[in-house]
Every structure is written in C-alpha cells, then in structure tokens.
Design an enzyme around this catalytic site. Sequence first.
Site, short mmCIF file in Angstrom:
data_model
loop_
_atom_site.label_atom_id
_atom_site.label_comp_id
_atom_site.label_asym_id
_atom_site.label_seq_id
_atom_site.Cartn_x
_atom_site.Cartn_y
_atom_site.Cartn_z
N ASP A 42 56.11 -32.80 -44.99
CA ASP A 42 55.94 -32.26 -43.65
C ASP A 42 54.53 -32.55 -43.13
O ASP A 42 54.21 -32.28 -41.98
CB ASP A 42 56.26 -30.77 -43.60
CG ASP A 42 55.30 -29.90 -44.39
OD1 ASP A 42 54.46 -30.43 -45.15
OD2 ASP A 42 55.38 -28.66 -44.25
N SER A 43 53.70 -33.16 -43.98
CA SER A 43 52.40 -33.67 -43.54
C SER A 43 52.55 -34.74 -42.47
O SER A 43 51.56 -35.13 -41.84
CB SER A 43 51.62 -34.23 -44.74
OG SER A 43 52.42 -35.12 -45.50
N ASP A 81 60.51 -32.73 -48.13
CA ASP A 81 59.66 -31.55 -47.99
C ASP A 81 60.25 -30.65 -46.89
O ASP A 81 60.28 -31.05 -45.73
CB ASP A 81 58.25 -31.99 -47.62
CG ASP A 81 57.20 -30.94 -47.89
OD1 ASP A 81 57.54 -29.87 -48.41
OD2 ASP A 81 56.02 -31.20 -47.58
N LYS A 111 61.43 -30.07 -51.73
CA LYS A 111 60.22 -29.32 -52.10
C LYS A 111 60.09 -28.11 -51.19
O LYS A 111 60.26 -28.22 -49.97
CB LYS A 111 58.96 -30.17 -51.98
CG LYS A 111 57.68 -29.42 -52.41
CD LYS A 111 56.45 -30.29 -52.41
CE LYS A 111 55.91 -30.50 -51.01
NZ LYS A 111 55.38 -29.23 -50.40
N GLU A 113 57.49 -24.94 -50.16
CA GLU A 113 56.23 -24.21 -50.28
C GLU A 113 56.57 -22.81 -50.73
O GLU A 113 57.23 -22.05 -50.02
CB GLU A 113 55.46 -24.23 -48.95
CG GLU A 113 54.93 -25.62 -48.62
CD GLU A 113 53.84 -25.60 -47.56
OE1 GLU A 113 53.37 -24.50 -47.20
OE2 GLU A 113 53.46 -26.68 -47.10
N GLU A 180 48.28 -27.23 -55.34
CA GLU A 180 47.37 -27.79 -54.33
C GLU A 180 46.10 -26.96 -54.19
O GLU A 180 46.15 -25.74 -54.01
CB GLU A 180 48.08 -27.88 -52.96
CG GLU A 180 47.18 -28.46 -51.87
CD GLU A 180 47.90 -28.82 -50.59
OE1 GLU A 180 47.25 -29.28 -49.65
OE2 GLU A 180 49.14 -28.63 -50.53
#
Length: 270
Positions: A42-43, A81, A111, A113, A180
């Site tokens: 999502d970056s 993500d 993925k 968070e 992270e």
Amino acid sequence: MPTVRDVRRNAGDEPITMLTAYDAPTASVVDDAGVDVILVGDSMGNAKLGYDTTLPVTVDEVASATGAVSRVTEDAVVVADMPFLSFGADEADSIEHCGRMLKEANADAVKLESGPHTVELTDRLTDLGIPVMAHLGLTPQHVNQLGGYFRQGTDQSAAKRILDLSREHEDAGACSLVLEHVPANVASDVTDALDVPTIGIGAGPGTDGQVLVVDDAIGLSERSPPFAEQFGDVKTEMENAVEGYVDAVESGEFPSEEHSHVEEDVDSLY
C-alpha cells in the site's frame, strides 16, 4: 514456482529478500533479479499515486496492481498488502477483500498491518486457506494515531508487547512477520522467539530477511526513510533520458529517417 511454504521452510538457510512492486515492468525486473518475495505494498499511495500517506489506497487499486505483478512473476512469491480499513472492521468484509487478492489477482498471500484486532482474523483467514504475513512495529496505517512515522518498541513494555503480539500471530497461523522500524535487538529477540521467518525494514540485520520499497532501493524516491539504502540512481537516468528526448524533438533530430516510413504508392494529399 516457489510457495509461501518454501519461503518459510528455507528461512535460516539464507536471508529472504523482499521488494515492493506495483506494476508489471518493475515486477519483471525484480523477479528476474532473484528476489524471493514481491510485496504489492500500500506504499503505492506515497510512491506511485501521489498521496501523502497510504490511507487513501483502495482495495481495487491493490487488486489491480497485484494482478499486473502476478501476471509477469514466475519465481517470486507475490504478497498483496491489504489497505486501510479493508480488514479488521467486519470479518465477512475482511475475508472477502483478502480472498479477492488470491481469487482475482492471483496473489500467494496477503499482508495485514497487525495488532490485537488481527489475531482472530489471521486464524480465520488461515483456516480458509489464505496465507497471512503479519506486520508489527511501525504500522503506517496508524500514522494518525502514532503522530508520525516513529521508531516503535523503544522501551521494555512496548518491546514486550511486540513480542507477545508476534507470538499470538504465529499461533494464529501467520506464515511470516514483517518488523518495521524497531530496535535491532528487539527484532533479533523476536526472531529468536519465533519459528516463522521475520522480515525486517529498519529493524537491523538480525531478522530472517529484509524488505525495502523498490523506489527507495533504485533511487527513484523524492525522500527516503533513514533506514533505507539507495542501490542505484534511476531518477537521474530518467531525467537524462527525458531531457534527451525533449532536446532531440526540439532540434529536429528525432524522428529521423530511420524512424519513418514513406509509402510510394500514396499520392500527395494536399
């Protein structure tokens, strides 16, 4: 074709390499270079879509990018993500959104968070056959709650909380864990405590693998985090190529005869 299980089984033999990619040309280069895992992050919100944060990224945008990446990837494991609010609020919606990434976009895993709210969801997704990569430490989707992109796990209680959540997600079936922007000693301790592989970003050398945003690694980002390393200068190469194109068009050098075709059987039209 390597699988999520292969990555997990081979952890510890040699470091796991992971980079992001958001389109087919980049994914093809990353895959050909031998990277183990491609994260469709999502970056993309910051790196490709012009947003200040990852929060505006949608499920459709991640699904579209994941499909583009998976269509050209032959060797790397592709991980989608899951974007902000696509999971965690309602279990049925979370399962549907994650399932789309495997059914429609051909991802190998998703993925999340992670936090206390994703332990049960990780267990449920795993039961349904959706591999889950957990993500702890700095979680950019919580930027408004965290007040910025600051290092996490910097005191005893915070570090213990990361370790406890790591174990809970491993017990729930997570196939791997991203750590992270946490202290290197914390990341090493978490890695030693888990059987599943850890992949660090700004977490020191003691994890089972490393991940970077591809734009940071190739030198395309305007700004990079302090824990990133630039391994190339693609931005300068692009600038030189575009300036060369502009100069050639303005000077009349491009297109030349070799770039043109004349059809002799067509009479003058004017």
